[in-house]
Design an enzyme around this catalytic site. Structure first.
Site, short mmCIF file in Angstrom:
data_model
loop_
_atom_site.label_atom_id
_atom_site.label_comp_id
_atom_site.label_asym_id
_atom_site.label_seq_id
_atom_site.Cartn_x
_atom_site.Cartn_y
_atom_site.Cartn_z
N ASN A 1 0.84 -1.18 0.00
CA ASN A 1 0.00 0.00 0.00
C ASN A 1 0.88 1.24 0.00
O ASN A 1 2.02 1.22 0.47
CB ASN A 1 -0.94 0.03 1.21
CG ASN A 1 -0.30 0.71 2.41
OD1 ASN A 1 -0.29 1.94 2.49
ND2 ASN A 1 0.27 -0.07 3.30
N CYS B 1 7.12 5.77 8.07
CA CYS B 1 6.17 5.57 6.98
C CYS B 1 6.93 5.55 5.66
O CYS B 1 7.58 6.52 5.29
CB CYS B 1 5.13 6.67 6.94
SG CYS B 1 4.01 6.44 5.54
N ASN C 1 6.97 -2.07 10.91
CA ASN C 1 6.23 -1.34 9.89
C ASN C 1 6.41 -2.13 8.59
O ASN C 1 7.02 -3.19 8.59
CB ASN C 1 6.78 0.09 9.78
CG ASN C 1 5.74 1.06 9.23
OD1 ASN C 1 4.93 0.69 8.39
ND2 ASN C 1 5.77 2.29 9.70
N THR C 2 5.90 -1.63 7.49
CA THR C 2 5.92 -2.42 6.25
C THR C 2 7.31 -2.45 5.59
O THR C 2 8.13 -1.58 5.81
CB THR C 2 4.92 -1.84 5.24
OG1 THR C 2 5.21 -0.45 5.05
CG2 THR C 2 3.50 -2.00 5.74
N GLY D 1 3.05 -7.83 12.09
CA GLY D 1 3.57 -8.18 10.78
C GLY D 1 3.01 -9.52 10.32
O GLY D 1 3.54 -10.56 10.66
N GLY D 2 1.90 -9.48 9.61
CA GLY D 2 1.35 -10.69 9.01
C GLY D 2 0.61 -11.64 9.93
O GLY D 2 0.38 -12.80 9.56
N GLY E 1 -3.06 -6.29 11.56
CA GLY E 1 -3.20 -5.28 10.52
C GLY E 1 -3.95 -5.78 9.32
O GLY E 1 -5.18 -5.83 9.30
N GLY F 1 -0.14 6.92 2.03
CA GLY F 1 0.53 8.21 2.19
C GLY F 1 -0.10 9.10 3.24
O GLY F 1 -0.19 10.32 3.06
#
Lengths: 258, 303, 303, 258
Positions: free
Chosen positions: C69, C130, C192-193, C243-244, C265, C72
């Site tokens: 994703n 981010c 985070n991602t 995370g997952g 998430g 933003g």
């Protein structure tokens, strides 16, 4: 020995037990030569949790019907998917893999084939081959209870079958290493396939009696071809691939505490 | 039929498909499934100066759309390779490339020097980022100085095509890429595996013998494509892309992102004939899209 | 029934299950599916000092066992939050936590200060990583100095529980964790991602509007578990793991690795009732394993 | 309007076209209220390539049979898996989602419902609702050829149907905006669902004629609940979630160049 990757066709599906499925596969052309104790790597379709192939030992080769049998314990999502296959479906195999059990050493030799759980699967094919070659195989099969014994009629059609069950509901009560057969008879050699604790105890028995013994290992595998070095077993020669140099090893090559 | 030939810093390849080190053995293990000479390049197992037993079993665990491994560079050493393996592979008519690893710049250099003498090995891939060996390995690949020091030492000793394999476990893979370029690398390959861990909650222990391992497979592909895109924009040496490629579509993503060639790794475990399927798939796609050569799409991403 | 209550630096939670910022809206979007008050903590959308329109569409692409994703940080700003959102959520009887982001330490601090005045918000999660905003965001989270500077500024302005969310796109996540601990963070949340990219090979363009995006979902779980394990060993403040996570089994992996709580998430997109299924699943597992409290398994990994 | 996540049961499966499947779903209890133009998010099982749910518009609600119809175009692995569902199988849905089309504005209003491709799906339900409410819906449906027209009999059973096909094999040749109907008749408002180029051209027509027009968007979605902000469309109010504030928007709210 040449290996193949190809789609075989599901000819028959049987459910010998609530947690097992027996897939009988065939092909339009004659199946390649396969040795007892060798295995295949199957590709499971439609299972998001199953990314890698699943190694499955060859249960039986029916040359007349040109069939390859896989006796599969349904434990995870992947094996449950395999249990959903229907006659006519395709199954992609990489096979035949591994070294397999030792061929007959001398005519008439008495070979004890010890199996437990799904580990009995490759012994059916091995017993048949030994018998046809002129040896005297004897089966010693262990299970939790009578209901958990697999393919009994087939085993009996090949050679004498001795059984132990943990609850005593069939054969002698206890574990295979406790069976009176081991006291009453002597054997030229022993081949074992089953849970590691069982293989270790049989290996200890064999070592104590000085009987040659080989075991078939089931380490987790990725490639099945000796390329990824993931399924290694520690041996007197160092770490070797179970998928390529095994799955069958003479116990003296292993570093087990016997 | 589109022209699939590509070129990595002078290394001519009949097609852009290579095999990733540690996933294709020495090639011979796959000879029953594919004609090895139809593969653009075969990068054989990680080789070190001295023999290594690797890590204990378990070395592998399946993950969502991928797997972790912690083989730990098991190999019989460079001399064994030269004496016993090289003779078996030297006549395979494609680019036979040796992946070289080590635990100090001197070892890397000495190992590379011995392989430099092998006529039929036109290139090496330097693994400065193995996540699965305690000492060395990873350490070099994650700092610009560490990476440069190894590459400089090897560049001294090695005269043929030098490809350096980069780790994604860093803050800026482009900084590492620029450092190894400056240190004399002819090309970079990326990505190596992502460091991960899976826990057996019943045993309350990690599944892998050394706790962590390197993740590969489709799960990491988006990270790999991103890294290739970033690095290809930053460097002026060729980039070899790898990470979760399972089919021609995936390979084309890497080519568009800027890879001059690609490596197929984990997919070899799922389909031992995948390499040629990908090469043929790329060829078909090029034909269907009116491309005369694979070079027409390399780095052609609009972004 | 095992005791599921846990504690993050004084923040009492009825169970260790929280929702990850940006995946659960303000909670109210999921009120039809779960009783929000049964969730240990709800971390609402990323909030910034000034309104942000976020990135252009497309902002999402599916990947193998996950997604990317690049939203933003679209949000209407902290004042709108205080005036219009806070009144809707302030009476939800669980830990309502605001995720705070910004592009300079001053903005972070000012945003945090205004949220500090909201009685029913006991904590904030600082997003210093981010990956989807050009200026700021990521920049802070990937260097120890950058991370520390933001945390110090916010610590000055914010008196309640301060959780800092860490990026896995770094060479050493433990170094960042130690830096934010020293700068005054009460806890860290990770990961985070992972920065990734997917290419539309027909259009020869990235699918996402800003080319790259953050990867989440089961694909990244092994990386997340590894990071949580590494950080939990290094710091002496609580760790929140994410995370997952798709089920109780996954959550227990994180708890064993050292997480005092977990965040769910991407799984909220697949099953809007997943949070309570995970909480109940953890409870059952603890009962089946003779554990009286979830605290008995936190950090109990043998490795 | 309350949303649900639950397993519905496949009652009937039809294949109206080689690239479409029609799933008729039912439940043991009465289905909840659903508005025309709303959609559902289905969970696809057994598809490794399908991680997220798939948004699918509501084709029809059969209150007598307590059925919810989904008309699905089989494009990828996920939708092909849905096409393998059999009567009796379960399908997990999050529904009903989105705002839906505008209800009748005034009794007897003439509403033109324009659809193309799979976009015709929600118009069937909308047309039925408008008709029952006392409006006069008219369908204008576009397709590549006669064979690609879907559910024609059902549409005709509700209201007049006008058709354009690109090859002229049915109705008028060309695109929907070229149909003579647009010259010969006037409408109080227009609702459109189909490929974006079609929606844009219809929107331009409506704007030029000063006819109120709404379009149903199909942006890629993750959550379907307005939580993830992935499916946003740029509007005069800024970026808004198509899944929550849409999928239906009056054209004057969009920033399309008309």
């Amino acid at each position: 020995m040449k290996k193949f990757v190809k789609d075989l066709t599901v000819a028959e599906v049987e459910f010998p037990h609530s947690r097992y499925v027996l897939l009988k596969l065939t092909d339009s052309e004659p199946l390649p030569e396969m040795l007892p104790g060798q295995f295949v790597e199957v590709k499971v379709e439609g299972s998001p949790k199953t990314f890698l192939r699943r190694p499955i030992s060859i249960n039986y080769v029916d040359k007349e019907k040109n069939q390859l049998w896989l006796l599969i314990q349904t434990v995870g999502e992947g094996t449950h998917k395999l249990a959903e296959l229907k006659a006519g479906d395709k199954l992609n195999l990489v096979f035949p893999l591994g070294n397999g059990f030792s061929p007959m050493q001398k005519a008439g030799e008495k070979v004890l084939l010890v199996g437990g759980g799904v580990g009995v699967a490759p012994l059916l094919n091995y017993g048949k081959e030994l018998k046809e070659a002129g040896a005297q195989p004897v089966f010693l099969l262990g299970a939790r209870s009578k209901a958990d014994l697999l393919e009994q009629e087939l085993f009996k059609s090949i050679a004498p079958v001795y059984v132990t069950t943990e609850d005593g509901s069939e054969g002698e009560k206890g574990f295979v290493t406790q069976h009176s057969l081991l006291e009453s008879e002597t054997f030229d050699r022993i081949s074992v396939c089953g849970p590691k604790p069982m293989m270790v105890s049989v290996a200890r028995y064999a070592k104590s009696k000085g009987i040659p013994c080989e075991v078939s290992l089931e380490n987790m595998m990725a490639c099945g071809l000796g390329a990824c070095l993931c399924c290694v077993e520690n041996t007197v020669r160092g770490n070797v691939c179970v998928c390529k140099e095994g799955p069958v090893f003479p116990i003296e090559e292993l570093t087990w505490e016997l | 039929m589109a022209d699939l030939s590509t070129n990595i810093a002078g290394l001519q390849m009949k097609n852009p498909v290579m095999t990733a080190s540690g996933t294709f053995g020495y090639g011979v293990e796959f000879a029953d499934f594919v004609n090895l000479e139809d593969i653009g390049g075969i990068i054989v197992k990680g080789t070190t100066l001295n023999p290594r037993e690797g890590n204990d079993y378990p070395r592998m665990v399946e993950t969502a759309s991928g797997m972790l491994n912690c083989v730990g560079l098991q190999n019989k050493g460079v001399d064994y390779f030269c004496k016993n393996i090289y003779p078996q592979i030297k006549d395979i008519k494609t680019n036979m490339i040796v992946n070289v690893s080590g635990s100090c710049p001197e070892d890397y250099a000495e190992c590379a020097a011995r392989i430099n003498d092998l006529d039929s090995i036109p290139a090496i891939e330097l693994n400065i980022s193995c996540p699965n060996v305690r000492q060395g390995g990873m350490a070099f690949g994650v700092t610009t100085d560490g990476a440069a020091s190894v590459v400089r030492a090897v560049r001294e000793a090695y005269k043929k095509t030098l490809i350096v394999k980069l780790s994604p476990n860093v803050t800026s893979i482009t900084d590492i890429a620029l450092a190894v370029q400056d240190a004399g690398a002819d090309a970079v390959s990326l990505i190596n595996t992502l460091m991960g861990m899976v826990i057996d909650i019943e045993k309350r222990k990690p599944i892998l013998s050394i706790a962590t391992g390197g993740m590969s497979g489709p799960a990491v592909k988006p990270v790999a494509v991103r890294c290739v895109w970033q690095v290809a924009k930053a460097v002026n040496i060729p980039v070899v892309g790898l990470g979760g490629i399972m089919n021609a579509h995936d390979a084309i993503e890497f080519l568009l992102a800027g890879a001059s060639a690609i490596e197929i790794g984990t997919a070899n475990f799922v389909d031992p004939a995948i390499t040629l399927k990908v090469a043929n798939g790329i060829s078909e796609w090029l034909d269907n899209h009116g491309c005369k050569s694979v070079k027409e799409i390399i780095g052609q991403l609009e972004a």
